[in-house]
Scaffold this motif. Structure first.
Motif, PDB file in Angstrom:
ATOM      1  N   LYS A  18       0.878  -1.210   0.115  1.00 27.72           N
ATOM      2  CA  LYS A  18       0.137  -0.003  -0.124  1.00 27.72           C
ATOM      3  C   LYS A  18       0.898   1.168   0.007  1.00 27.72           C
ATOM      4  O   LYS A  18       1.721   1.305   0.849  1.00 27.72           O
ATOM      5  CB  LYS A  18      -0.840  -0.041   1.248  1.00 27.72           C
ATOM      6  N   LEU A  19       0.692   1.931  -0.992  1.00 28.56           N
ATOM      7  CA  LEU A  19       1.486   3.371  -1.055  1.00 28.56           C
ATOM      8  C   LEU A  19       0.468   4.542  -0.901  1.00 28.56           C
ATOM      9  O   LEU A  19      -0.564   4.600  -1.423  1.00 28.56           O
ATOM     10  CB  LEU A  19       2.130   3.425  -2.419  1.00 28.56           C
ATOM     11  N   VAL A  20       0.798   5.305   0.200  1.00 26.03           N
ATOM     12  CA  VAL A  20       0.234   6.591   0.488  1.00 26.03           C
ATOM     13  C   VAL A  20       0.968   7.860   0.133  1.00 26.03           C
ATOM     14  O   VAL A  20       2.186   8.048   0.565  1.00 26.03           O
ATOM     15  CB  VAL A  20      -0.226   6.605   2.057  1.00 26.03           C
ATOM     16  N   VAL A  21       0.449   8.549  -0.701  1.00 33.51           N
ATOM     17  CA  VAL A  21       1.322   9.640  -1.398  1.00 33.51           C
ATOM     18  C   VAL A  21       0.507  10.933  -1.180  1.00 33.51           C
ATOM     19  O   VAL A  21      -0.527  11.013  -1.179  1.00 33.51           O
ATOM     20  CB  VAL A  21       1.449   9.461  -2.811  1.00 33.51           C
ATOM     21  N   ASP A  22       1.397  11.990  -1.142  1.00 37.45           N
ATOM     22  CA  ASP A  22       0.507  13.370  -1.038  1.00 37.45           C
ATOM     23  C   ASP A  22       0.662  13.906  -2.402  1.00 37.45           C
ATOM     24  O   ASP A  22       1.477  14.520  -2.936  1.00 37.45           O
ATOM     25  CB  ASP A  22       1.676  14.156   0.096  1.00 37.45           C
ATOM     26  N   ALA A  23      -0.279  13.579  -2.851  1.00 35.77           N
ATOM     27  CA  ALA A  23      -0.602  14.142  -4.489  1.00 35.77           C
ATOM     28  C   ALA A  23      -2.399  14.721  -4.628  1.00 35.77           C
ATOM     29  O   ALA A  23      -2.864  14.099  -3.919  1.00 35.77           O
ATOM     30  CB  ALA A  23      -0.424  12.901  -5.500  1.00 35.77           C
ATOM     31  N   GLU A  24      -2.609  15.420  -5.500  1.00 37.32           N
ATOM     32  CA  GLU A  24      -3.991  15.971  -5.589  1.00 37.32           C
ATOM     33  C   GLU A  24      -4.779  14.824  -6.199  1.00 37.32           C
ATOM     34  O   GLU A  24      -5.831  14.642  -5.743  1.00 37.32           O
ATOM     35  CB  GLU A  24      -4.045  16.962  -6.578  1.00 37.32           C
ATOM     36  N   GLU A  25      -4.207  13.969  -7.083  1.00 38.12           N
ATOM     37  CA  GLU A  25      -4.952  12.718  -7.598  1.00 38.12           C
ATOM     38  C   GLU A  25      -3.982  11.643  -8.168  1.00 38.12           C
ATOM     39  O   GLU A  25      -2.702  12.118  -8.094  1.00 38.12           O
ATOM     40  CB  GLU A  25      -5.854  13.328  -8.702  1.00 38.12           C
ATOM     41  N   ILE A  26      -4.374  10.464  -8.338  1.00 40.08           N
ATOM     42  CA  ILE A  26      -3.622   9.468  -8.676  1.00 40.08           C
ATOM     43  C   ILE A  26      -3.629   9.528 -10.332  1.00 40.08           C
ATOM     44  O   ILE A  26      -4.850   9.175 -10.829  1.00 40.08           O
ATOM     45  CB  ILE A  26      -3.857   8.147  -8.136  1.00 40.08           C
ATOM     46  N   ASP A  27      -2.689   9.732 -10.946  1.00 43.15           N
ATOM     47  CA  ASP A  27      -2.518   9.760 -12.468  1.00 43.15           C
ATOM     48  C   ASP A  27      -1.238   9.189 -12.524  1.00 43.15           C
ATOM     49  O   ASP A  27      -0.514   8.389 -11.770  1.00 43.15           O
ATOM     50  CB  ASP A  27      -2.497  11.215 -12.878  1.00 43.15           C
ATOM     51  N   GLN A  28      -0.805   8.857 -14.050  1.00 38.49           N
ATOM     52  CA  GLN A  28       0.220   8.106 -14.412  1.00 38.49           C
ATOM     53  C   GLN A  28       1.605   8.714 -13.703  1.00 38.49           C
ATOM     54  O   GLN A  28       2.506   8.262 -13.164  1.00 38.49           O
ATOM     55  CB  GLN A  28       0.353   8.370 -15.967  1.00 38.49           C
ATOM     56  N   ALA A  29       1.619   9.911 -13.685  1.00 43.35           N
ATOM     57  CA  ALA A  29       2.823  10.777 -13.010  1.00 43.35           C
ATOM     58  C   ALA A  29       2.867  10.288 -11.387  1.00 43.35           C
ATOM     59  O   ALA A  29       4.003  10.099 -10.824  1.00 43.35           O
ATOM     60  CB  ALA A  29       2.677  12.324 -13.071  1.00 43.35           C
ATOM     61  N   ALA A  30       1.820  10.293 -10.838  1.00 45.84           N
ATOM     62  CA  ALA A  30       1.856   9.972  -9.499  1.00 45.84           C
ATOM     63  C   ALA A  30       2.390   8.487  -9.099  1.00 45.84           C
ATOM     64  O   ALA A  30       3.123   8.181  -8.510  1.00 45.84           O
ATOM     65  CB  ALA A  30       0.323  10.565  -8.837  1.00 45.84           C
ATOM     66  N   VAL A  31       2.000   7.593 -10.007  1.00 48.36           N
ATOM     67  CA  VAL A  31       2.204   6.285  -9.782  1.00 48.36           C
ATOM     68  C   VAL A  31       3.516   5.977 -10.160  1.00 48.36           C
ATOM     69  O   VAL A  31       4.295   5.432  -9.486  1.00 48.36           O
ATOM     70  CB  VAL A  31       1.233   5.401 -10.913  1.00 48.36           C
ATOM     71  N   GLU A  32       4.056   6.697 -11.462  1.00 49.32           N
ATOM     72  CA  GLU A  32       5.424   6.543 -11.743  1.00 49.32           C
ATOM     73  C   GLU A  32       6.388   6.853 -10.574  1.00 49.32           C
ATOM     74  O   GLU A  32       7.293   6.492 -10.243  1.00 49.32           O
ATOM     75  CB  GLU A  32       5.651   6.839 -12.764  1.00 49.32           C
ATOM     76  N   ALA A  33       5.895   8.151  -9.971  1.00 52.31           N
ATOM     77  CA  ALA A  33       6.846   8.835  -8.910  1.00 52.31           C
ATOM     78  C   ALA A  33       6.873   7.943  -7.735  1.00 52.31           C
ATOM     79  O   ALA A  33       7.928   7.793  -6.972  1.00 52.31           O
ATOM     80  CB  ALA A  33       6.257  10.319  -8.624  1.00 52.31           C
ATOM     81  N   ALA A  34       5.637   7.218  -7.183  1.00 45.72           N
ATOM     82  CA  ALA A  34       5.602   6.397  -6.223  1.00 45.72           C
ATOM     83  C   ALA A  34       6.390   5.138  -6.328  1.00 45.72           C
ATOM     84  O   ALA A  34       7.233   4.692  -5.535  1.00 45.72           O
ATOM     85  CB  ALA A  34       4.185   5.909  -5.802  1.00 45.72           C
ATOM     86  N   ILE A  35       6.391   4.737  -7.556  1.00 46.06           N
ATOM     87  CA  ILE A  35       7.243   3.500  -7.774  1.00 46.06           C
ATOM     88  C   ILE A  35       8.942   3.764  -7.484  1.00 46.06           C
ATOM     89  O   ILE A  35       9.706   2.963  -6.921  1.00 46.06           O
ATOM     90  CB  ILE A  35       7.018   2.858  -9.243  1.00 46.06           C
ATOM     91  N   GLU A  36       9.329   4.915  -8.236  1.00 47.31           N
ATOM     92  CA  GLU A  36      10.629   5.444  -8.139  1.00 47.31           C
ATOM     93  C   GLU A  36      10.884   5.546  -6.577  1.00 47.31           C
ATOM     94  O   GLU A  36      12.054   5.074  -6.234  1.00 47.31           O
ATOM     95  CB  GLU A  36      10.809   6.912  -8.746  1.00 47.31           C
ATOM     96  N   ARG A  37      10.293   6.252  -5.834  1.00 47.55           N
ATOM     97  CA  ARG A  37      10.399   6.392  -4.475  1.00 47.55           C
ATOM     98  C   ARG A  37      10.423   5.006  -3.455  1.00 47.55           C
ATOM     99  O   ARG A  37      11.405   5.093  -2.648  1.00 47.55           O
ATOM    100  CB  ARG A  37       9.456   7.234  -3.844  1.00 47.55           C
ATOM    101  N   PHE A  38       9.594   4.291  -4.007  1.00 45.06           N
ATOM    102  CA  PHE A  38       9.631   2.944  -3.207  1.00 45.06           C
ATOM    103  C   PHE A  38      10.791   2.118  -3.658  1.00 45.06           C
ATOM    104  O   PHE A  38      11.427   1.514  -2.696  1.00 45.06           O
ATOM    105  CB  PHE A  38       8.399   2.046  -4.009  1.00 45.06           C
ATOM    106  N   ARG A  39      11.239   2.138  -4.823  1.00 48.26           N
ATOM    107  CA  ARG A  39      12.554   1.560  -5.237  1.00 48.26           C
ATOM    108  C   ARG A  39      13.725   2.089  -4.516  1.00 48.26           C
ATOM    109  O   ARG A  39      14.631   1.574  -3.872  1.00 48.26           O
ATOM    110  CB  ARG A  39      12.716   1.695  -6.830  1.00 48.26           C
ATOM    111  N   VAL A  40      13.897   3.396  -4.447  1.00 48.95           N
ATOM    112  CA  VAL A  40      14.678   4.281  -3.916  1.00 48.95           C
ATOM    113  C   VAL A  40      15.068   3.763  -2.302  1.00 48.95           C
ATOM    114  O   VAL A  40      16.076   3.802  -1.644  1.00 48.95           O
ATOM    115  CB  VAL A  40      14.829   5.833  -3.912  1.00 48.95           C
ATOM    116  N   ALA A  41      13.758   3.576  -1.890  1.00 46.87           N
ATOM    117  CA  ALA A  41      13.611   3.068  -0.478  1.00 46.87           C
ATOM    118  C   ALA A  41      13.998   1.814   0.121  1.00 46.87           C
ATOM    119  O   ALA A  41      13.918   1.619   1.083  1.00 46.87           O
ATOM    120  CB  ALA A  41      12.247   3.599   0.277  1.00 46.87           C
ATOM    121  N   GLY A  42      14.390   1.285  -1.117  1.00 45.97           N
ATOM    122  CA  GLY A  42      14.868  -0.275  -1.110  1.00 45.97           C
ATOM    123  C   GLY A  42      13.729  -1.315  -1.020  1.00 45.97           C
ATOM    124  O   GLY A  42      13.769  -2.371  -0.556  1.00 45.97           O
TER     125      GLY A  42
END
Length: 197
Positions: free
Chosen positions: A139-163
């Motif tokens: 489960k990914l909780v993100v501070d975004a106005e809406e979930i769009d392709q950019a929000a999903v891709e940014a969350a995946i990148e942050r998840f990967r960077v966090a290990g």
């Protein structure tokens, strides 16, 4: 980066309806499949407020009242040779403990009070769940106005960077970034605005 059976970035869809999305994406090891749910901090806030209101409202009800309120009445109907069930709408019960309001009316009142007087903290976070049948849940909780392709891709990148592990932001999402009204009130206002135009 990901795939889903759900529609993302639907043209003309209001941002308020794009508060969550389910998708899968590959892990960095090339073997893991992450079965993900992503929600906005706004939706997480509303979910927390609803859980608090639910607990407080049901605590005021007797066991019999809870059983009656949440019982589902169904009637069988036949479509060709197939038997299916249709739910039956029941008259909404008013409760003295709720000031003669229905459960839903009282719950909505509680939610508004919680938001105004004791808003719960919401943190961006990643939380894995290894009980999923397919892949590993996250489960990914993100501070975004809406979930769009950019929000999903940014969350995946942050998840990967966090290990690709569990993580919680050290500071909560700023209060001005979470709603000042209930989810039902926000959706009703959106509907009223769309009818007016």
């Amino acid at each position: 980066m990901f795939t889903s059976h759900q529609v993302l970035d639907e043209p003309g869809r209001p941002a308020l309806y794009n508060q969550w999305f389910d998708f899968v994406f590959p892990g960095l090891d090339g073997r893991t499949i992450w079965n993900a749910e992503i929600i906005t901090a706004r939706k997480d806030f509303w979910d927390k407020v609803e859980a608090i209101a639910w607990d407080r409202a049901t605590a005021l009800m007797s066991e019999e009242d809870r059983e009656e309120e949440f019982r589902m009445d169904v009637v069988p109907i036949f479509v060709g040779r197939h038997k299916i069930y249709r739910s039956v709408q029941r008259k909404k019960q008013r409760y003295p403990a709720f000031g003669d309001l229905t459960f839903r009316e009282y719950e909505e009142q509680l939610k508004a009070q919680i938001i105004a007087n004791e808003p719960p903290a919401v943190h961006e976070r990643f939380k894995s769940d290894r009980t999923y049948r397919y892949g590993i849940g996250v489960k990914l909780v993100v501070d975004a106005e809406e979930i769009d392709q950019a929000a999903v891709e940014a969350a995946i990148e942050r998840f990967r960077v966090a290990g690709e592990g569990d993580w919680t932001a050290p500071t909560p999402v700023p209060r001005e970034r979470v709603p000042a009204e209930t989810e039902n009130a926000a959706l009703a206002a959106l509907k009223d605005n769309s009818l007016a135009t």
